[in-house]
Write a protein that holds these residues in place. Sequence first.
Motif, PDB file in Angstrom:
ATOM      1  N   ILE A  78      84.862 108.123  81.453  1.00  0.00           N
ATOM      2  CA  ILE A  78      86.154 107.853  82.093  1.00  0.00           C
ATOM      3  C   ILE A  78      86.189 108.726  83.330  1.00  0.00           C
ATOM      4  O   ILE A  78      86.027 109.937  83.234  1.00  0.00           O
ATOM      5  N   GLU A  79      86.397 108.098  84.477  1.00  0.00           N
ATOM      6  CA  GLU A  79      86.251 108.840  85.722  1.00  0.00           C
ATOM      7  C   GLU A  79      87.398 108.522  86.672  1.00  0.00           C
ATOM      8  O   GLU A  79      87.709 107.347  86.890  1.00  0.00           O
ATOM      9  N   LEU A  80      87.980 109.554  87.260  1.00  0.00           N
ATOM     10  CA  LEU A  80      88.984 109.322  88.305  1.00  0.00           C
ATOM     11  C   LEU A  80      88.260 108.908  89.581  1.00  0.00           C
ATOM     12  O   LEU A  80      87.191 109.429  89.892  1.00  0.00           O
ATOM     13  N   THR A  81      88.856 107.969  90.320  1.00  0.00           N
ATOM     14  CA  THR A  81      88.247 107.542  91.584  1.00  0.00           C
ATOM     15  C   THR A  81      89.133 107.893  92.763  1.00  0.00           C
ATOM     16  O   THR A  81      88.832 107.541  93.911  1.00  0.00           O
ATOM     17  N   GLY A  82      90.237 108.565  92.488  1.00  0.00           N
ATOM     18  CA  GLY A  82      91.140 108.985  93.550  1.00  0.00           C
ATOM     19  C   GLY A  82      92.118 109.987  92.979  1.00  0.00           C
ATOM     20  O   GLY A  82      92.062 110.295  91.786  1.00  0.00           O
ATOM     21  N   ALA A  83      93.018 110.479  93.835  1.00  0.00           N
ATOM     22  CA  ALA A  83      93.972 111.500  93.373  1.00  0.00           C
ATOM     23  C   ALA A  83      95.070 110.858  92.523  1.00  0.00           C
ATOM     24  O   ALA A  83      95.659 109.866  92.931  1.00  0.00           O
ATOM     25  N   PRO A  84      95.340 111.430  91.348  1.00  0.00           N
ATOM     26  CA  PRO A  84      96.467 110.950  90.541  1.00  0.00           C
ATOM     27  C   PRO A  84      97.778 111.164  91.297  1.00  0.00           C
ATOM     28  O   PRO A  84      97.928 112.167  91.995  1.00  0.00           O
ATOM     29  N   VAL A  85      98.690 110.215  91.174  1.00  0.00           N
ATOM     30  CA  VAL A  85     100.000 110.355  91.823  1.00  0.00           C
ATOM     31  C   VAL A  85     101.018 110.749  90.765  1.00  0.00           C
ATOM     32  O   VAL A  85     101.283 109.983  89.836  1.00  0.00           O
ATOM     33  N   TYR A 112     102.197 110.448  85.270  1.00  0.00           N
ATOM     34  CA  TYR A 112     101.679 109.911  86.532  1.00  0.00           C
ATOM     35  C   TYR A 112     102.219 108.521  86.795  1.00  0.00           C
ATOM     36  O   TYR A 112     102.472 107.736  85.890  1.00  0.00           O
ATOM     37  N   ARG A 113     102.362 108.257  88.083  1.00  0.00           N
ATOM     38  CA  ARG A 113     102.749 106.923  88.529  1.00  0.00           C
ATOM     39  C   ARG A 113     101.502 106.085  88.796  1.00  0.00           C
ATOM     40  O   ARG A 113     101.504 104.878  88.607  1.00  0.00           O
ATOM     41  N   GLU A 114     100.441 106.748  89.248  1.00  0.00           N
ATOM     42  CA  GLU A 114      99.168 106.064  89.514  1.00  0.00           C
ATOM     43  C   GLU A 114      98.018 106.949  89.083  1.00  0.00           C
ATOM     44  O   GLU A 114      98.063 108.163  89.298  1.00  0.00           O
ATOM     45  N   LEU A 115      97.020 106.326  88.528  1.00  0.00           N
ATOM     46  CA  LEU A 115      95.824 107.046  88.083  1.00  0.00           C
ATOM     47  C   LEU A 115      94.609 106.174  88.408  1.00  0.00           C
ATOM     48  O   LEU A 115      94.134 105.392  87.574  1.00  0.00           O
ATOM     49  N   PRO A 116      94.075 106.292  89.653  1.00  0.00           N
ATOM     50  CA  PRO A 116      92.934 105.458  90.043  1.00  0.00           C
ATOM     51  C   PRO A 116      91.710 105.878  89.240  1.00  0.00           C
ATOM     52  O   PRO A 116      91.358 107.055  89.228  1.00  0.00           O
ATOM     53  N   MET A 117      91.078 104.931  88.595  1.00  0.00           N
ATOM     54  CA  MET A 117      89.959 105.303  87.728  1.00  0.00           C
ATOM     55  C   MET A 117      89.000 104.141  87.491  1.00  0.00           C
ATOM     56  O   MET A 117      89.258 103.011  87.893  1.00  0.00           O
ATOM     57  N   ARG A 118      87.871 104.463  86.877  1.00  0.00           N
ATOM     58  CA  ARG A 118      86.951 103.446  86.398  1.00  0.00           C
ATOM     59  C   ARG A 118      86.411 103.905  85.053  1.00  0.00           C
ATOM     60  O   ARG A 118      86.472 105.089  84.718  1.00  0.00           O
ATOM     61  N   ILE A 119      85.926 102.950  84.289  1.00  0.00           N
ATOM     62  CA  ILE A 119      85.296 103.294  83.000  1.00  0.00           C
ATOM     63  C   ILE A 119      83.927 102.636  82.950  1.00  0.00           C
ATOM     64  O   ILE A 119      83.700 101.569  83.534  1.00  0.00           O
ATOM     65  N   GLU A 120      83.005 103.305  82.260  1.00  0.00           N
ATOM     66  CA  GLU A 120      81.616 102.841  82.204  1.00  0.00           C
ATOM     67  C   GLU A 120      81.269 102.501  80.769  1.00  0.00           C
ATOM     68  O   GLU A 120      81.511 103.312  79.869  1.00  0.00           O
ATOM     69  N   ALA A 121      80.684 101.322  80.578  1.00  0.00           N
ATOM     70  CA  ALA A 121      80.344 100.894  79.218  1.00  0.00           C
ATOM     71  C   ALA A 121      79.205 101.728  78.650  1.00  0.00           C
ATOM     72  O   ALA A 121      78.341 102.189  79.384  1.00  0.00           O
ATOM     73  N   GLY A 122      79.211 101.915  77.351  1.00  0.00           N
ATOM     74  CA  GLY A 122      78.115 102.625  76.710  1.00  0.00           C
ATOM     75  C   GLY A 122      78.309 102.674  75.216  1.00  0.00           C
ATOM     76  O   GLY A 122      79.449 102.768  74.755  1.00  0.00           O
ATOM     77  N   GLU A 123      77.197 102.545  74.518  1.00  0.00           N
ATOM     78  CA  GLU A 123      77.264 102.631  73.048  1.00  0.00           C
ATOM     79  C   GLU A 123      77.608 104.041  72.644  1.00  0.00           C
ATOM     80  O   GLU A 123      77.212 105.014  73.248  1.00  0.00           O
TER      81      GLU A 123
END
Length: 406
Positions: A378-385, A395-406
């Motif tokens: 689980i990774e942030l991709t920008g500053a949380p608002v 938070y109002r915004e939490l820019p992020m991405r998630i990566e699949a994995g077993e």
Amino acid sequence: MQQKPFFDAPFPDAPISDIDPYEEHHLEDPREFHETLRRNGPLVWLTRYGVWATGKHREVTAIFKNFRTFCSSRGVGLQDFKTEEPWRPPSLILEADPPEHTRMRKVLSSVLSANALSALRAGFEKEAEQRVDRLLGAGEFDGIQELAVGFPITVFPDAVGLNRENRHFLLDYGNLVFNMLGPRNEIAARAAQRAASAVAWIAEQCERENLADGALGGDIYGYVDRGEITETQASLLVRSLLSAGLDTTVIAIGNMLRCFADHPAQWQVLRQDPHRARFAFEEVLRYASPVHTFFRTADEDTEVSGVPIREGAKVLLNIDCANRDTDRWPDANVFDITRRPGGQAAFGVGIHACVGRHLAALESEVLLQTLAAKVRLIELTGAPVPDANNALRGYRELPMRIEAGE
Ligand code: 4MI
């Protein structure tokens, strides 16, 4: 410029501070206020509001437990219901004392018991899986909209038995409820504007005919049929579910995502042993408490840790500061899901401790376990608002991405 209000210390040499914890920058980042509470502890008089405040775990807990002296029926916000008109009819449970509180609490605690809720798990899991699978292919997304709001705004109203339309009003209403626990500042005014249509809509949803059978709302009306509460009481208890049940879990899930994005090693600990999800959730609540502030009102002259408190005085209980109290946990500022965060105060303590906690835990635990099973990172991709709110911190915004994995 408008003169700032000043409330004299209640006795000579009382520890005082003129800090305004309801300024937007303090609501967004409470560290300076927490420092003020710690430096002046255990209680400090806030001259801007004429209230006592504490962020010590010991005093916060003691005041919560002492429900006879520190009552809730005069409101659990800054306003004293004895001298000021509340903005809505008071809650029959949050803003009530025994014996009235006790009767209403019994109804909600059986409707919301862990046992009564266990039937909801399978449906929650299905919804969580679909949502996480979809986001795994999504690249960058806003964790608040897609997970923290998206998941509970589906499963929670379904669990209560609301119909499908206009569910966003629930968020506007909850936002108003919590902002109205603070002063009538800009933030509260904006919340009131945004919730203009939500207030009447909520009252309508609380009526028996708008609630599906076999869901939590209908279960509350079952107590009317058995002669234990009136129809009006039932509708106000449903209102309590709708007031307390959504914004709190939205904030909790948002804070949970932030915690794990910031602490990838802790994410691996959870993935090794997804059964830790329940403890992990408690640790998130301790480390990043969704409700930062509740008040109590002294209903008689009293004292706390040697500080005399007069009848009618409001006491601000800063829960998130208490949950980072190094006198209670020497490593309080470390996020560690392997600790037993027993005694954390995010759900409150004593007779008013969150009656919906099993539902909150179920939602968070299911989402957390689903993520743990499918997501490596689980990774942030920008500053949380941050979202400034007079009683909630999240938070109002939490820019992020998630990566699949077993
Ligand atoms: C813990 S927050 C909360 C609890 C209860 C109510 C509102 C907010 C209510 O309306 O009863």
